[in-house]
Design an enzyme around this catalytic site. Structure first.
Site, PDB file in Angstrom:
ATOM      1  N   HIS A 161       0.851  -1.192   0.000  1.00 50.38           N
ATOM      2  CA  HIS A 161       0.000   0.000   0.000  1.00 50.38           C
ATOM      3  C   HIS A 161       0.890   1.245   0.000  1.00 50.38           C
ATOM      4  CE1 HIS A 161      -3.283  -2.542   2.108  1.00 50.38           C
ATOM      5  NE2 HIS A 161      -3.798  -2.173   0.950  1.00 50.38           N
TER       6      HIS A 161
ATOM      7  N   CYS B 279      -1.946   0.421   9.604  1.00 54.25           N
ATOM      8  CA  CYS B 279      -3.013  -0.531   9.254  1.00 54.25           C
ATOM      9  C   CYS B 279      -3.887  -0.890  10.450  1.00 54.25           C
ATOM     10  CB  CYS B 279      -2.430  -1.840   8.727  1.00 54.25           C
ATOM     11  SG  CYS B 279      -1.089  -1.688   7.576  1.00 54.25           S
TER      12      CYS B 279
END
Ligand code: GLY
Length: 267
Positions: free
Chosen positions: A167, A254
């Site tokens: 990501h 996250c």
């Protein structure tokens, strides 16, 4: 500076080691992951954040990575649409917690768009949107339109060429004071030209994912060069052991949705 008021986290489940992106560092240990997660919660609280802790969800091994199904801002929450289809069941699971905070101030990414929260990096009123294997062009377009409607700007950074970067925030984190911490691969991104960049060594690339929470930067423990750079730039660090989450290609960002003071437009 009080940037964040509250956060949402979810306890790692028994099937956490079965997550979709196991790395080469061995099998994650659930008991250790839960211990590290508890320390993460306590650290968020120490930063002045009220933490909502959601129950473990055993049907979804990656569900402790709550950042991916939603994007939270001071004026709207956006429910994303997973690029990783096997995680799509996490979206309805996060919705009640988001609704409890945002009521009907919620927007949603629609098919065929895909966006995962890990690809979104906010810098003040601007959002960098990572185009990745999880966030596609249509998702970025929809997200940009939604953000514009709420007075934000956005731009994209294409990370598909960086094979090791899952990501966008795997490879870069905004620390405040116009300063990013970045992986070497990302340091020359034109979108980041005007910012100060603390470049981690290739051996410490995992430390490019850290989170600024109010007066502190929470950073993975043991990454001594990265920690020294962040402290040298004038930030106070709180190092946290992250070994078990690293094994599943998950980082500090996250593990929470970090929510600022809310300012909804009157309807
Ligand atoms: N490691 C979390 C994910 O792959 O989505």
């Amino acid at each position: 500076m009080k940037q964040f008021e509250q956060a949402i986290v979810r306890i790692p489940c028994d099937r956490f080691p079965e997550g979709i992106t196991p790395g080469s560092l061995g099998k994650a240990d659930v008991a250790s992951a839960r211990k590290q997660h508890q320390a993460y919660i306590e650290t968020l609280k120490a930063c002045g954040v009220k933490v909502t802790v959601l129950e473990a969800e055993n049907d979804f091994p990656d569900s402790c990575f709550v950042e991916d199904p939603a994007i939270v801002t001071d004026r709207v929450a956006i429910i994303t649409r997973f690029g990783a289809a096997s995680r799509s069941g996490e979206t309805p699971l996060i919705l009640p917690a988001i609704t409890a905070v945002y009521g009907d101030h919620i927007e949603t990414i629609q098919a065929p768009g895909t966006v995962e929260g890990g690809d979104i990096c906010q810098v003040g009123e601007h959002f960098f949107i990572g185009l990745s294997l999880r966030t596609n062009d249509e998702g970025a377009r929809q997200l940009g339109e939604i953000l514009k409607k709420y007075g934000f700007t956005s731009s994209t950074i294409d990370i598909r060429k960086y094979k090791t970067v899952l990501h966008l925030k795997t490879g870069m984190s905004y620390l405040g004071n116009d300063t990013f911490i970045v992986m070497p691969e990302i340091m020359d991104e034109p979108e980041l030209k005007k910012y100060t960049k603390l470049v981690v060594t290739p051996e410490e690339s995992y430390a490019a994912n850290c989170i600024r929470v109010n007066d502190f930067v929470i950073i993975p423990a043991g990454f001594t060069n990265a920690i020294a750079q962040v402290e040298g730039a004038g930030f106070k660090t709180l190092p946290l052991e992250m070994s078990e989450f690293r094994k599943q290609d998950g980082g500090l960002s996250c593990l929470s949705l970090r929510i600022p003071e809310l300012h909804f437009a009157s309807q």
